[in-house]
Structures are given as C-alpha cells and as structure tokens.
Scaffold this active site. Structure first.
Site, PDB file in Angstrom:
ATOM      1  N   LYS A   1       0.875  -1.189   0.000  1.00 21.17           N
ATOM      2  CA  LYS A   1       0.000   0.000   0.000  1.00 21.17           C
ATOM      3  C   LYS A   1       0.908   1.233   0.000  1.00 21.17           C
ATOM      4  O   LYS A   1       1.467   1.604   1.024  1.00 21.17           O
ATOM      5  CB  LYS A   1      -0.857  -0.031   1.260  1.00 21.17           C
ATOM      6  CG  LYS A   1      -2.208   0.650   1.144  1.00 21.17           C
ATOM      7  CD  LYS A   1      -2.202   2.127   0.876  1.00 21.17           C
ATOM      8  CE  LYS A   1      -1.997   3.006   2.074  1.00 21.17           C
ATOM      9  NZ  LYS A   1      -1.805   4.418   1.701  1.00 21.17           N
TER      10      LYS A   1
ATOM     11  N   GLU B   1       9.396   1.232  10.930  1.00 19.32           N
ATOM     12  CA  GLU B   1      10.422   2.257  10.652  1.00 19.32           C
ATOM     13  C   GLU B   1       9.713   3.592  10.766  1.00 19.32           C
ATOM     14  O   GLU B   1       8.922   3.952   9.900  1.00 19.32           O
ATOM     15  CB  GLU B   1      10.980   2.089   9.231  1.00 19.32           C
ATOM     16  CG  GLU B   1      11.696   0.771   8.958  1.00 19.32           C
ATOM     17  CD  GLU B   1      13.081   0.707   9.568  1.00 19.32           C
ATOM     18  OE1 GLU B   1      13.568   1.727  10.085  1.00 19.32           O
ATOM     19  OE2 GLU B   1      13.674  -0.383   9.537  1.00 19.32           O
TER      20      GLU B   1
ATOM     21  N   CYS C   1      13.376  10.897   6.982  1.00 22.86           N
ATOM     22  CA  CYS C   1      13.139  10.432   8.358  1.00 22.86           C
ATOM     23  C   CYS C   1      14.359  10.695   9.237  1.00 22.86           C
ATOM     24  O   CYS C   1      14.237  11.030  10.405  1.00 22.86           O
ATOM     25  CB  CYS C   1      12.805   8.952   8.348  1.00 22.86           C
ATOM     26  SG  CYS C   1      14.013   7.971   7.456  1.00 22.86           S
TER      27      CYS C   1
ATOM     28  N   GLU D   1       9.140  16.060  15.400  1.00 22.12           N
ATOM     29  CA  GLU D   1       9.540  15.934  13.995  1.00 22.12           C
ATOM     30  C   GLU D   1       8.708  16.886  13.145  1.00 22.12           C
ATOM     31  O   GLU D   1       7.482  16.838  13.179  1.00 22.12           O
ATOM     32  CB  GLU D   1       9.309  14.486  13.526  1.00 22.12           C
ATOM     33  CG  GLU D   1       9.762  14.264  12.108  1.00 22.12           C
ATOM     34  CD  GLU D   1       9.462  12.861  11.593  1.00 22.12           C
ATOM     35  OE1 GLU D   1       8.351  12.360  11.828  1.00 22.12           O
ATOM     36  OE2 GLU D   1      10.352  12.274  10.949  1.00 22.12           O
TER      37      GLU D   1
HETATM   38  P1  NAD Z   1       2.005   8.325   7.699  1.00 23.56           P
HETATM   39  O1  NAD Z   1       2.181   7.498   8.919  1.00 23.56           O
HETATM   40  O2  NAD Z   1       0.956   9.369   7.697  1.00 23.56           O
HETATM   41  O3  NAD Z   1       1.648   7.377   6.460  1.00 23.56           O
HETATM   42  C1  NAD Z   1       2.483   6.312   6.069  1.00 23.56           C
HETATM   43  C2  NAD Z   1       1.647   5.288   5.333  1.00 23.56           C
HETATM   44  O4  NAD Z   1       0.700   4.721   6.253  1.00 23.56           O
HETATM   45  C3  NAD Z   1       0.815   5.850   4.191  1.00 23.56           C
HETATM   46  O5  NAD Z   1       0.798   4.890   3.155  1.00 23.56           O
HETATM   47  C4  NAD Z   1      -0.557   6.012   4.807  1.00 23.56           C
HETATM   48  O6  NAD Z   1      -1.627   5.974   3.886  1.00 23.56           O
HETATM   49  C5  NAD Z   1      -0.611   4.797   5.722  1.00 23.56           C
HETATM   50  N1  NAD Z   1      -1.541   4.912   6.847  1.00 23.56           N
HETATM   51  C6  NAD Z   1      -2.053   6.049   7.418  1.00 23.56           C
HETATM   52  N2  NAD Z   1      -2.863   5.715   8.451  1.00 23.56           N
HETATM   53  C7  NAD Z   1      -2.841   4.364   8.546  1.00 23.56           C
HETATM   54  C8  NAD Z   1      -3.445   3.424   9.427  1.00 23.56           C
HETATM   55  N3  NAD Z   1      -4.241   3.814  10.432  1.00 23.56           N
HETATM   56  N4  NAD Z   1      -3.194   2.110   9.267  1.00 23.56           N
HETATM   57  C9  NAD Z   1      -2.361   1.693   8.281  1.00 23.56           C
HETATM   58  N5  NAD Z   1      -1.768   2.528   7.399  1.00 23.56           N
HETATM   59  C10 NAD Z   1      -1.995   3.847   7.534  1.00 23.56           C
HETATM   60  O7  NAD Z   1       3.431   8.887   7.351  1.00 23.56           O
HETATM   61  P2  NAD Z   1       3.833   9.837   6.152  1.00 23.56           P
HETATM   62  O8  NAD Z   1       3.376  11.204   6.495  1.00 23.56           O
HETATM   63  O9  NAD Z   1       3.417   9.243   4.842  1.00 23.56           O
HETATM   64  O10 NAD Z   1       5.433   9.726   6.184  1.00 23.56           O
HETATM   65  C11 NAD Z   1       6.205  10.510   6.969  1.00 23.56           C
HETATM   66  C12 NAD Z   1       6.700   9.741   8.169  1.00 23.56           C
HETATM   67  O11 NAD Z   1       7.422   8.587   7.766  1.00 23.56           O
HETATM   68  C13 NAD Z   1       7.684  10.562   8.987  1.00 23.56           C
HETATM   69  O12 NAD Z   1       7.370  10.448  10.347  1.00 23.56           O
HETATM   70  C14 NAD Z   1       9.031   9.897   8.686  1.00 23.56           C
HETATM   71  O13 NAD Z   1       9.991  10.069   9.669  1.00 23.56           O
HETATM   72  C15 NAD Z   1       8.629   8.480   8.505  1.00 23.56           C
HETATM   73  N6  NAD Z   1       9.645   7.718   7.764  1.00 23.56           N
HETATM   74  C16 NAD Z   1      10.461   6.852   8.437  1.00 23.56           C
HETATM   75  C17 NAD Z   1      11.459   6.135   7.768  1.00 23.56           C
HETATM   76  C18 NAD Z   1      12.370   5.195   8.488  1.00 23.56           C
HETATM   77  O14 NAD Z   1      13.064   4.430   7.829  1.00 23.56           O
HETATM   78  N7  NAD Z   1      12.397   5.193   9.799  1.00 23.56           N
HETATM   79  C19 NAD Z   1      11.624   6.310   6.384  1.00 23.56           C
HETATM   80  C20 NAD Z   1      10.775   7.201   5.727  1.00 23.56           C
HETATM   81  C21 NAD Z   1       9.789   7.894   6.422  1.00 23.56           C
END
Ligand code: NAD
Length: 482
Positions: free
Chosen positions: A186, A260, A294, A391
C-alpha cells in the site's frame, strides 16, 4: 527579485517522455482491476497543483481480494521456486528498473515534488541497487544464516510513506521476494505513481501473477490491510503515531512486525571539524529532499567556540540555495509533498517564533503556484522547545550550542526518537566515543545521508524497531525454527 549570491540559467528536464494514464486501477493477481469500492482519488503535482491522474481507492473488500491473490501465489508458485529461480526474477526487475530509470525519476519528481537531481541520482539508483543486492541473496539464504533452520513467512503487507516512494518499496519488496514471500503493498496516497509503474515492470519481468499486488488508497486502506487475518508479516514505514496504532492492532496476533518510524536526528559539529565541509554536510542533512527525510539532521549542535562562524557560513550558503521547480536540474529544494504537509511545516515555524526562537530565511522568491517553503534556521532555541523536540518533516533546522562532550551527548539523546545522528570532527577517537554514546540507529561521521543496500537501517525508541537493508533486512522476512 531574488537576491542570490550565485545565479544559474534554468535547465529543465522534459516530462514529455512520460506516458501517464488518466486513471489507474488496482494491481491484483497480475492484472489491473477496477476497485470494488468504485472510488478513486486524485494524485496532485505539488509543484503546480495540477492533477496528474485518478487513482483507485481500495476498501476492505479490495484488500481481501489482494491478500487472497498473494496467498494463492505463495502456496502454488512462489514458495515452490528455488532461491536461484526467485533471484532470476529479481535481477530481471532490477535491470528493467535501470532501463526505465529516467522515466521513474521524472515520475517520482512530478508526483512527490523532490528535485530531479535527487530522484535521478539518489532514489532510483538506490532502488535498483536494492533489487540487485537482494537478488544476489535469494539463493544464499542458508549461507546467510548458517546452522539455522529458515523458511519464508507467507504473505507480507507492506505500507510505505511519501518521502522516498520507490526506494521504500524496494527496501520492502526486494527482501520479501528474495526470502520467498508474496506481498500486498500500500503506497502513500500522495505518491502512488512509481509503485504503479513498478507494477508494469513486474508484468514486463513475467513475475508470476499474485506475487506482487498493489492496493492504492488512504490510511483506511492501510488499516484494512493491517487488520486482515491472513497476513503473516507487516512492514510499515511512516509516522510514529500511525506506527503505534498498527502495533496495537497487531497485539494478540501472530503477525510479525517491523516499524520504521519518525526521527529528530542530531547533527554535531565539534570545534576541530573542517568547517566548510561540515556546513555543506548540514545543508545536505536537513535541506536535502525538503527535509522530508526520516533521518534528517534537524537538530544542529555546534561547539560554542565556532558557533558564530558556522552560523554566518550557513546563512551565506543558504543565500545560494535554489528553491523552485523540481524538474529544474539546478533546484536544491523542490516542492513540499502536499498542501497538508506545507501547513504542518508553517504551523511549526509560527510556533518556533512564538516560543522565542530567532528565525532566518534567505531572500529567495518562491514560485506563485505549488507548495513551497524557504529553508529556515532557528537560533535561540531551548532544548524543551516544540521545534527542537517534535519531527517537523520539512526544511527547518534548530541550532543550539554546547561546551563539553557530556553536554552534547545529553542534549542529543534528549529526544523520544533515535534514528540517526551526525558527528563532524577531525579526531577518530571522538567519532568512536560519540558514536558509542549516541542512542541512534545510524551515526554518520564527517558525512550525512549516505545509504547502501548492504547496510542495515533502523531506529531506537520511538523511531521503531527492526532493521531494513543488508543481511539484517532478510531476517525480517524469515521464520527461524531453531
Ligand atoms: P504516515 O504514517 O501518515 O503514512 C504512512 C503510510 O501509512 C501511508 O501509506 C498512509 O496511507 C498509511 N496509513 C495512514 N494511516 C494508517 C493506518 N491507520 N493504518 C495503516 N496505514 C496507515 O506517514 P507519512 O506522512 O506518509 O510519512 C512521513 C513519516 O514517515 C515521517 O514520520 C518519517 O519520519 C517516517 N519515515 C520513516 C522512515 C524510516 O526508515 N524510519 C523512512 C521514511 C519515512
């Protein structure tokens, strides 16, 4: 007029090469299938707010069809292939990605807003390299875990964020397939297009139907996938808030989980560091990819004796930064991924000022359309300030000073996160000393934001658990029976 201390002529990459469809369906069982939900959403180009395509929005019934396809493919085909046969498919996918790298890079930039230089030189080559790397492991899994009894897990649900869309897909799909699992992926709602292009590549590679399934949609689609009872493994990359919800949803189930999550990484400059190199490293650590990283070095700690010099050089350097059209090869900072994320960043900037921080932004002009944010520095920031703790996920850097090693270790570790850190110094002993005491999954020394498929990546504390990349990344997709 923008008052840059350096001017370059525009050098636009053409998007004419792309063959975008008006509408994208779900990729299930090797075919494009209209969603049972009958719903679609728009994917927007953040650089000019134009609509790129309509994308299917999967509901619970759609995710069920995808999981069933993945289960059938796992039982009937993929788990029966030898490692060498799986490896051949992965090599084929890697080569096809490489052949179509230019198209993938332009698509990533249009959909996500990141500068073409980054998509072209970082995201896409690294994504290809992950497939090459894990293709090589597919027939050597027993050597990787000598003396242990290993087997694949089954069906993996994989949920990715918008900051490195194809790269995060590669981090997850390549090791999962190499280990003999099938997947339902997804992608993030604002950046689904390279995942859908990847589906075409799977078809071109002749990957058996159902081995890779892609269900697009918002958080509700991800939640439906997480809740599905026939999933063996969940790999999630995204925000800490959603990661916690997923962890709760998995309680009491046998689903294997890796998370992650977010970060608030410290970048530390000691007084003996090569200053110009460190300043360039700071720029790369936080302004690279609009701060949508991230592990972005979003908290800078500078030793007091060199703080004024570092700050002056940072301000001068920011004056030559190019913010603008992501398809321009000169652009350093492209578009913020979405209107929602731009509003979040702007809210944090206001909060930083309200909490007493001193703001600095260069005088560059921003395009009149699209979602853009100037690179922003904050000094006079208290350790407890919201912008130093939470963040922001944007081009905003807090700068604090320190006198002693003990002080900077205490400050750097004073965070709920623990994803990465950077250390700038001339002395190897200081690098070793600090890297042992900083509670971060990765510590870069005299560099920042360097990634390699052979190197594991992951966090401490609220930055998640489990490692992706390297040999460690394989174990997340294997069952160990002894
Ligand atoms: P997000 O958590 O809003 O969304 C991530 C994904 O989860 C999307 O595909 C979203 O549609 C899905 N999602 C949202 N709600 C959900 C739920 N209740 N159940 C299951 N899936 C759901 O994050 P974002 O805004 O897309 O990404 C930014 C975040 O990602 C930042 O906090 C960043 O630090 C983190 N990130 C971490 C790493 C790492 O390796 N640690 C790498 C990249 C990004």
């Amino acid at each position: 007029m923008s008052q840059k201390n350096w001017n370059l002529e525009p050098s636009l990459e053409s998007a004419a090469l792309l063959k975008l469809q008006d509408q994208y369906e779900l990729f299930i069982d090797g075919k494009w299938q209209a969603p049972l939900s009958k719903k679609y959403f728009d994917s927007i180009n953040p650089s000019d707010e134009s609509k790129l395509a309509k994308i299917a929005w999967a509901n619970e019934a759609d995710t069920d069809v995808a999981v069933k396809a993945a289960r059938t493919a796992y039982e009937n085909v993929w788990s029966k292939l030898s490692g060498a046969q799986r490896g051949k498919y992965l090599f084929r996918i890697a080569r096809l990605m490489q052949e179509q790298a230019k198209e993938l890079a332009i698509l990533e930039t249009l959909d996500g807003g990141k500068p073409i230089r980054e998509s072209r030189d970082v995201d896409i080559p690294l994504a290809c390299n992950h497939f090459f790397y894990y293709a090589g492991w597919a027939d050597k899994l027993q050597e990787a875990f000598a003396g242990q009894q290993i087997s694949s897990l089954g069906v993996a649900a994989q949920i990715t964020p918008w900051n490195f869309p194809l790269l995060m897909l590669a981090w997850k799909v390549a090791p999962a397939l190499a280990c003999g699992n099938t997947v339902v992926l997804k992608p993030a709602e604002t950046t689904s297009l390279t995942a859908l292009k990847f589906a075409e590549i799977c078809q071109q590679a002749g990957l058996p139907a159902g081995v890779v399934n892609i269900v697009t949609g918002y958080g509700d689609t991800g939640a439906a996938l997480v809740a599905h009872t026939d999933i063996d493994k969940i790999a999630f990359t995204g925000s800490t808030a959603v990661g916690k919800q997923i962890q709760k949803a998995c309680l009491g189930t046998s689903k294997k989980l890796t998370l992650e999550l977010g970060g608030k990484s410290a970048n530390i400059i000691l007084e003996d560091a090569p200053i110009d190199q460190a300043v360039e490293g700071v720029i790369n650590a936080i302004f690279f990819n609009q701060g949508h990283v991230c592990c972005a070095g979003s908290r800078l700690y500078v030793q007091e004796s060199i703080a004024a010099q570092v700050l002056a050089k940072l301000k001068f350097r920011l004056q030559s930064i190019y913010v603008g059209n992501p398809l321009d090869k000169n652009t350093d900072i492209g578009a913020i991924n979405s209107k929602k994320q731009l509003e979040t960043i702007e809210r944090y900037i206001k909060l930083g000022i309200a909490e007493g921080g001193q703001i600095y932004q260069p005088t560059c002009e921003l395009p009149s359309k699209g979602y853009y944010c100037k690179p922003t520095l904050f000094t006079d920031v208290a350790q407890s300030a919201t912008i130093a703790q939470e963040e922001i996920f944007g081009p905003v850097l807090t700068i604090q000073t320190f006198r002693t090693m003990e002080e900077v270790i205490q400050k750097a570790n004073n965070s709920p996160y623990g994803l990465a850190a950077g250390v700038w110094t001339d002395k190897g002993s200081r690098i070793f000393g600090l890297s042992q005491q900083l509670r971060a999954g990765v510590v870069w020394a005299n560099t920042y934001n360097k990634f390699d498929p052979a190197s594991p990546f992951g966090g401490y504390k609220e930055s998640g658990f489990g490692r992706e990349g390297g040999r460690h990344g394989l174990s997340a997709y294997l069952k160990f029976s002894n």
